[in-house]
Design an enzyme around this catalytic site. Structure first.
Site, PDB file in Angstrom:
ATOM      1  N   GLU A  44       0.819  -1.208   0.000  1.00 16.42           N
ATOM      2  CA  GLU A  44       0.000   0.000   0.000  1.00 16.42           C
ATOM      3  C   GLU A  44       0.856   1.262   0.000  1.00 16.42           C
ATOM      4  O   GLU A  44       1.791   1.403   0.782  1.00 16.42           O
ATOM      5  CB  GLU A  44      -0.893  -0.022   1.245  1.00 16.42           C
ATOM      6  CG  GLU A  44      -1.829   1.160   1.389  1.00 16.42           C
ATOM      7  CD  GLU A  44      -2.632   1.101   2.680  1.00 16.42           C
ATOM      8  OE1 GLU A  44      -3.637   1.825   2.774  1.00 16.42           O
ATOM      9  OE2 GLU A  44      -2.249   0.353   3.606  1.00 16.42           O
ATOM     10  N   LYS A 117     -10.304   2.832  -1.826  1.00 17.02           N
ATOM     11  CA  LYS A 117     -10.430   2.116  -0.555  1.00 17.02           C
ATOM     12  C   LYS A 117     -11.749   2.459   0.139  1.00 17.02           C
ATOM     13  O   LYS A 117     -12.064   3.633   0.351  1.00 17.02           O
ATOM     14  CB  LYS A 117      -9.242   2.475   0.339  1.00 17.02           C
ATOM     15  CG  LYS A 117      -9.148   1.696   1.634  1.00 17.02           C
ATOM     16  CD  LYS A 117      -7.837   2.053   2.331  1.00 17.02           C
ATOM     17  CE  LYS A 117      -7.635   1.296   3.631  1.00 17.02           C
ATOM     18  NZ  LYS A 117      -6.323   1.624   4.239  1.00 17.02           N
ATOM     19  N   CYS A 154      -5.734  -2.837   2.345  1.00 23.38           N
ATOM     20  CA  CYS A 154      -5.440  -2.848   3.776  1.00 23.38           C
ATOM     21  C   CYS A 154      -6.664  -3.057   4.666  1.00 23.38           C
ATOM     22  O   CYS A 154      -7.153  -4.170   4.774  1.00 23.38           O
ATOM     23  CB  CYS A 154      -4.665  -1.594   4.158  1.00 23.38           C
ATOM     24  SG  CYS A 154      -3.740  -1.789   5.724  1.00 23.38           S
TER      25      CYS A 154
END
Length: 293
Positions: A44, A117, A154
């Site tokens: 990331e 995200k 993540c």
């Protein structure tokens, strides 16, 4: 047979974007040349130090629109040169919105689309809500030269709904670039095992491999220091770990899968045959009620 070799890359990051990108490029080349990798995942936001450690306004200046983003353009050229697929994590600016985003770059260098995200964490050392808007793309499975690939970022990896949504769209392998390490407010907290096991669970529950790439090294800020613990790994469709990196060093791990064989196993296992979406209404609410008033 549709055989595909995948790799995960982990490395330390520094303030110099060009140095980070050059390091990532060198490791992607190694993964392609030495391991024969056709899909290579880097961690990331590898272009920069992880921003969630503190609120530092100058960090916003690192964001760029996806169109013309210098890191993406560099990675697109690399993908085309090597003939590899690159799920690339980057810091995106869209007018006055900022996203923790991922571009899926195909093996000819084309950008197949951007995922933003969805789940944004907020805690000591991981205060991403300071910088990032919640993603608005929904979960995506991308058709690439080497299979239909799902990718999330993540904190997304802790949510089974995210993995299942990508699987329902036909994803054949799930990829998670991540940045996780110590909990700076409490050194007794160790998330290593849970971090890995939750993704192994996604592999089992969706009968498909999972690839996770994490950072390594200590990163400092005006508020917290976070030591990232690496352990990038690849799990098969049963959740078994096929390859895992260490905790301290830049490393590459790889594994090879037959996507046609995996599809046969997934169908035979019956997980998607026996689903009952008509009973899953509570998943669409915050409090688990079966109906909304």
């Amino acid at each position: 047979m549709r055989r595909v070799t995948v790799a995960a890359v982990q490395m330390p990051c520094e303030a110099d974007t060009e140095a980070n990108v050059a390091r990532a490029e060198a490791m992607i080349r190694r993964a392609a040349h030495d391991a024969g990798a056709q899909v290579v995942l880097v961690q990331e936001l590898f272009e920069m130090p992880y921003p969630g450690k503190a609120e530092e306004p100058e960090t916003y200046a690192r964001a760029r629109p996806a169109e013309g983003h210098p890191v993406l353009e560099s990675m697109q050229r690399l993908a085309a040169e090597l003939g590899v697929v690159l799920p690339v994590s980057f810091f995106e600016r869209a007018n006055n919105a900022y996203y923790n985003a991922l571009a899926m770059l195909d093996a000819d260098g084309r950008n197949l689309g951007v995922y933003r995200k969805s789940h944004i964490p907020d805690g000591p050392g991981y205060s991403e809500k300071v910088y990032f808007n919640p993603g608005d793309t929904g979960f995506i499975a991308f058709d690439t030269r080497f299979g239909r690939l799902g990718a999330a970022i993540c904190w997304d990896q802790w949510f089974p709904e995210c993995a299942r949504a990508m699987a329902l769209q036909g994803a054949e392998i799930l990829f998670y670039p991540t940045a996780i390490g110590s909990e700076p407010q409490d050194p007794t907290i160790d998330s290593r095992g849970a971090w890995q096991r939750v993704m192994q669970g996604h592999a089992v529950a969706n009968a498909m491999p999972v690839v996770a790439a994490n950072r390594v090294g200590a990163e400092h800020s005006t508020a917290w220091t976070v030591t990232f613990y690496g352990r990038s790994f690849i799990a098969d469709n049963s959740g078994a770990i096929l390859a895992q990196a260490g905790e301290n060093d830049a490393e590459i791990v790889s594994a090879t899968f037959d996507l046609d064989d995996l599809a046969t196993q997934r169908a035979a296992w019956g997980l998607f045959r026996d689903r009952r979406p008509d009973l899953y209404g509570p998943l669409l609410t915050q409090d688990g009620r079966t109906r909304r008033n």
